[in-house]
Design an enzyme around this catalytic site. Structure first.
Site, PDB file in Angstrom:
ATOM      1  N   VAL A   1      25.789   7.164 -30.395  1.00 52.33           N
ATOM      2  CA  VAL A   1      24.916   7.334 -31.484  1.00 52.33           C
ATOM      3  C   VAL A   1      23.576   7.899 -30.998  1.00 52.33           C
ATOM      4  CG1 VAL A   1      23.547   6.469 -33.340  1.00 52.33           C
ATOM      5  CG2 VAL A   1      25.630   5.582 -33.097  1.00 52.33           C
ATOM      6  N   GLY A   2      23.223   7.529 -29.710  1.00 51.00           N
ATOM      7  CA  GLY A   2      22.140   8.138 -28.883  1.00 51.00           C
ATOM      8  C   GLY A   2      22.329   9.618 -28.852  1.00 51.00           C
TER       9      GLY A   2
ATOM     10  N   LYS B   1      14.038   2.222 -39.441  1.00 57.43           N
ATOM     11  CA  LYS B   1      15.209   1.911 -40.048  1.00 57.43           C
ATOM     12  C   LYS B   1      15.946   0.781 -39.326  1.00 57.43           C
ATOM     13  CE  LYS B   1      19.361   2.973 -39.836  1.00 57.43           C
ATOM     14  NZ  LYS B   1      20.190   1.858 -40.194  1.00 57.43           N
TER      15      LYS B   1
ATOM     16  N   CYS C   1      22.671  -5.740 -24.652  1.00 56.08           N
ATOM     17  CA  CYS C   1      22.986  -4.268 -23.935  1.00 56.08           C
ATOM     18  C   CYS C   1      23.025  -4.665 -22.239  1.00 56.08           C
ATOM     19  CB  CYS C   1      22.245  -3.398 -24.276  1.00 56.08           C
ATOM     20  SG  CYS C   1      20.394  -3.852 -24.032  1.00 56.08           S
TER      21      CYS C   1
ATOM     22  N   GLY D   1      20.688   1.454 -29.041  1.00 51.06           N
ATOM     23  CA  GLY D   1      21.802   1.308 -29.663  1.00 51.06           C
ATOM     24  C   GLY D   1      22.991   1.771 -28.779  1.00 51.06           C
ATOM     25  N   SER D   2      24.136   2.371 -29.345  1.00 52.69           N
ATOM     26  CA  SER D   2      25.075   2.840 -28.553  1.00 52.69           C
ATOM     27  C   SER D   2      24.866   4.000 -27.974  1.00 52.69           C
ATOM     28  CB  SER D   2      26.639   2.856 -29.386  1.00 52.69           C
ATOM     29  OG  SER D   2      26.484   3.777 -30.367  1.00 52.69           O
ATOM     30  N   THR D   3      25.649   4.440 -26.907  1.00 55.10           N
ATOM     31  CA  THR D   3      25.400   5.696 -26.324  1.00 55.10           C
ATOM     32  C   THR D   3      25.817   6.839 -27.189  1.00 55.10           C
ATOM     33  OG1 THR D   3      25.626   4.650 -23.926  1.00 55.10           O
ATOM     34  CG2 THR D   3      26.241   6.766 -24.047  1.00 55.10           C
TER      35      THR D   3
ATOM     36  N   GLU E   1      31.669  -0.970 -23.115  1.00 56.05           N
ATOM     37  CA  GLU E   1      30.850  -1.937 -23.178  1.00 56.05           C
ATOM     38  C   GLU E   1      31.435  -2.672 -24.582  1.00 56.05           C
ATOM     39  OE1 GLU E   1      26.175  -2.413 -24.394  1.00 56.05           O
ATOM     40  OE2 GLU E   1      27.292  -0.836 -25.442  1.00 56.05           O
TER      41      GLU E   1
ATOM     42  N   GLU F   1      17.446   3.754 -25.485  1.00 60.09           N
ATOM     43  CA  GLU F   1      17.846   2.650 -24.648  1.00 60.09           C
ATOM     44  C   GLU F   1      19.166   2.368 -25.239  1.00 60.09           C
ATOM     45  OE1 GLU F   1      19.226  -0.671 -24.058  1.00 60.09           O
ATOM     46  OE2 GLU F   1      17.585  -1.568 -25.109  1.00 60.09           O
TER      47      GLU F   1
END
Length: 495
Positions: free
Chosen positions: A249-250, A192, A302, A245-247, A393, A268
């Site tokens: 969403v992770g 995706k 990042c 991606g972002s923390t 960030e 990551e």
């Protein structure tokens, strides 16, 4: 005026026809089950490039079914490594052949520099495919000398069906950084791409089929993270998720994986990387690396060196140098940088936070251009560690300068963050370099350089920057699992 007009016509001639806008499932481009589409936007102008199929849970189910069948019954996991290598090498060659079109697509969809993409980034993605193609026939197990009356060996087998969820800031690089080792390992997959940048992923799917990658092995679902991404993360027939991606969403992906089938996850995530500049550093080099570390790819990376710690002896000198050099960075059309409107507004809001919290705006800080989403390179001085611009960030061209006195202070403040993705150290003292590099809790430390990525160097984070590694041998290992096979030794004298 004539020369300018001719130049613009030359740039326009590089804008490609949009050929692929549908989902890629089981080797075919298809409409979404719902028939819905979404718009992908050109960040240079804010205008619509194309309508792209909007995949949802039903489409993910179809893609996973195809990938599952290709893994359980298809040839790809069962091919000799040499056969997978040959196909992957052809895939890499096709990427090189279409480098100009791929770079142009990335420029209009992600706002990235066309010249850089054509000369460096797209060829670099092809080299990443070749790197892992070379590993495809070198996946070996071990013979075990066992202490009991048995003998054994290990098999390293592909983990299964993989879900790749990739970000918008490096859409081509991240697509092939994830896909290449998974293909070399013998996995099948559903990818995706970010909803902001779907076009190159679909083009790569087309090239993969031309290269001979069997149907169902590589599937691409374009759509939104909250629908398609969530369906991939929680799917019971996906064996592994790899996400960049972002923390925030992770964390959601990890929760979905844990509450479904406990699938393996590699994350990551975000970063707030420190660049520590000591008094003995060359000031010109330090200024160049600090700006590169913050402004490369428009700050949308990042590992951006967005916290710049400068030892007090050269602080004022470096501030003056940065004010001069920042003005030499050009903001403009990537054909002659990607943020969508939401990201553009987010970066500007952080700049306003910095002003309100008392940081000094040295340069930049404003939007520019009559259309599109452009922001001036921005440098703040007198930044405190507790300010939002020093903690969060930003993912934009914003640098925070902070003064320090001692090595110990620099280490303590550099580590005072929830992130741990990368760090830079500028010094001529090898003892200082070694002390700091061993003390900073981050996955990558660059000494007297920055952004020194390499296919051989594993990349990933500590703390809330995630876990697992991309690139290098470890980038392949995350798509393999180890099986032990044990048999008895009969008529052994010690039985």
């Amino acid at each position: 005026m004539g020369a300018e007009t001719n130049g613009n016509l030359e740039f326009l001639s590089k804008i490609p026809e949009i050929k692929f806008t549908k989902l890629f499932i089981n080797g075919e481009f298809v409409d979404s089950v719902s028939g819905k589409t979404f718009e992908t936007i050109d960040p240079r102008t804010g205008e619509v490039i194309a309508g792209v199929a909007e995949g949802d849970k039903e489409d993910v189910d179809l893609a996973v079914k195809a990938a599952r069948h290709a893994f359980d019954h298809g040839p790809w996991p069962r091919l000799p490594g040499t056969a997978r290598r040959k196909i992957l090498l052809k895939f890499a060659d096709l990427i090189d052949e279409h480098a100009e079109e791929l770079a142009a697509l990335e420029s209009i969809d992600a706002g990235k520099l066309f010249g850089w993409g054509k000369a460096v980034e797209i060829p670099g993605t092809a080299e990443n495919v070749r790197y892992y193609a070379g590993a495809a026939d070198k996946i070996h197990g071990e013979t075990l000398k066992m202490s009991s009356a048995h003998q054994g060996y290990t098999l390293r087998e592909p983990i299964g069906v993989v879900g790749h969820i990739i970000p918008w800031n490096f859409p081509s690089t991240m697509f092939l950084l994830k896909v290449s080792p998974a293909l070399a390992a013998g996995c099948t997959m559903v990818v995706k791409p970010a909803e902001q940048t779907p076009l190159n992923a679909l083009y790569f799917a087309h090239l993969a089929k031309l290269a001979g990658i069997p149907d169902g092995v590589l599937n691409v679902i374009t759509g939104y993270g909250t629908t398609a991404g969530a369906a991939i993360s929680s799917h019971m027939d996906i064996d592994k998720i790899s996400f960049t991606g972002s923390t925030e969403v992770g964390r959601l992906i990890l929760q979905a994986a844990a509450t479904s089938n406990l699938k393996a996850v590699t994350l990551e995530l975000g970063g707030k990387s420190p660049l520590i500049i000591f008094d003995d550093a060359d000031v010109d080099q330090a200024a160049e690396l600090a700006l590169l570390g913050n402004l490369f790819n428009k700050g949308e990376i990042c590992v951006a060196a967005s916290r710049v710690f400068v030892q007090e002896g050269i602080y004022d000198q470096l501030v003056k140098k940065l004010a001069e050099k920042a003005k030499t960075w050009t903001v403009g059309d990537p054909f002659d940088p990607k943020v969508d409107k939401e990201q553009y507004d987010k970066v500007l809001s952080y700049i306003e936070h910095g002003k309100r919290e008392g940081a000094t705006l040295l340069t930049g800080g404003k939007p520019c251009g009559a259309k599109g989403y452009f922001i001036e390179p921005t440098v703040f001085t007198d930044v405190k560690d507790n300010m939002m611009i020093a903690k969060d960030e930003i993912f934009g061209p914003v640098m925070s300068l902070m003064k320090f006195k001692t090595v110990e202070e620099a280490i303590q403040r550099a580590n005072a963050t929830r992130y741990g993705l990368a760090a830079g150290v500028l010094t001529k003292d090898i003892n200082v370099a070694n002390t700091v590099s061993r003390s900073i809790r981050a996955g990558t430390i660059w000494i007297n350089t920055y952004f020194a990525f390499d296919k051989d160097a594993p990349f990933g984070g500590y703390k809330m920057s995630g876990f697992g590694r991309d690139l290098g041998a470890q980038g392949l290992e995350q798509y393999l699992q180890v099986k032990s096979v044990v048999t008895p030794i009969y008529n052994s004298p010690w039985l």
